[in-house]
Design an enzyme around this catalytic site. Sequence first.
Site, PDB file in Angstrom:
ATOM      1  N   TYR A 155       0.818  -1.208   0.000  1.00 27.16           N
ATOM      2  CA  TYR A 155       0.000   0.000   0.000  1.00 27.16           C
ATOM      3  C   TYR A 155       0.859   1.268   0.000  1.00 27.16           C
ATOM      4  O   TYR A 155       0.439   2.316  -0.485  1.00 27.16           O
ATOM      5  CB  TYR A 155      -0.951  -0.021   1.198  1.00 27.16           C
ATOM      6  CG  TYR A 155      -2.226   0.762   0.996  1.00 27.16           C
ATOM      7  CD1 TYR A 155      -2.940   0.674  -0.200  1.00 27.16           C
ATOM      8  CD2 TYR A 155      -2.724   1.569   2.003  1.00 27.16           C
ATOM      9  CE1 TYR A 155      -4.113   1.373  -0.383  1.00 27.16           C
ATOM     10  CE2 TYR A 155      -3.907   2.274   1.835  1.00 27.16           C
ATOM     11  CZ  TYR A 155      -4.597   2.170   0.642  1.00 27.16           C
ATOM     12  OH  TYR A 155      -5.765   2.874   0.467  1.00 27.16           O
ATOM     13  N   LYS A 162      -3.610   8.022   3.252  1.00 28.18           N
ATOM     14  CA  LYS A 162      -4.764   7.723   4.105  1.00 28.18           C
ATOM     15  C   LYS A 162      -4.520   8.196   5.539  1.00 28.18           C
ATOM     16  O   LYS A 162      -5.450   8.635   6.221  1.00 28.18           O
ATOM     17  CB  LYS A 162      -5.058   6.222   4.083  1.00 28.18           C
ATOM     18  CG  LYS A 162      -5.644   5.730   2.777  1.00 28.18           C
ATOM     19  CD  LYS A 162      -7.015   6.339   2.492  1.00 28.18           C
ATOM     20  CE  LYS A 162      -7.661   5.714   1.269  1.00 28.18           C
ATOM     21  NZ  LYS A 162      -8.976   6.325   0.965  1.00 28.18           N
TER      22      LYS A 162
END
Length: 256
Positions: A155, A162
């Site tokens: 990720y 995020k």
Amino acid sequence: MGILDGKRILVTGVTMDSSIGFAVARVAQQHGATVVVSNFGRALGITRRIVNRLPEPCPVIELDVTDADHLAGLPAALGEHLDGLDGVVHSIAYGNPETLLGQDFLTGPWEDVAQAVQVSAYSLASLAKACRPMMSGGGSIVGLTFDATVAWPAYDWMGVAKAGLESVSRYTARDLGPDGIRVNLVSAGPLKTLAAKAIPGFEQLESAWGERAPLGWDETDQEPTARAVVALLSDLFPATTGEIVHVDGGFHAMGL
């Protein structure tokens, strides 16, 4: 009666009927909301076709959250369909392949990282600022995140983006609280969306969730996440803001 009866809701970032935003729009309509959705660029044509699959086809407006003119014109664009806003759904994130390396996090170029942070995190504040004039009676802003408290395989810089989104949501909640506007996030487990296809090793996350989530996890079912978003859009949480609600089968609470 639905929990969103009479509510006017903007759902951003609706592209495919597999997207979380689409599921939110559908469940919101089922609960009585009047919905407008947004997208931009080449995806706009797809969105205009996809909304015909909702219980009630709804207006589609063009909105690029990185375009100052689009943001400045948002009240006017929404004003063609709604006389105000009660809720906003931030379902927007983007990171090009250089931010999802799956190998060497340290090689991510700043230009690509900056774009990911602007689109995925800063845009929550930009969108809230643009919608604020239409939320004179208060309301609810809900965004979507993927647990940024830990480092995930592959990720990479999207995880950092995020984390930024989660921080932005808290500061935005602080500043909009006096206006009666709540700002919360829903942290969903891995779901098979268009965005997920761009994540190397996504299957690894899927298999881990199935094994460790005490309630189990269906990566093809956006309904639980959509229901949580709709609940936060409603008046059922009048004193909740700056919160992150996990809809992940309980995975986040488990150790080994």
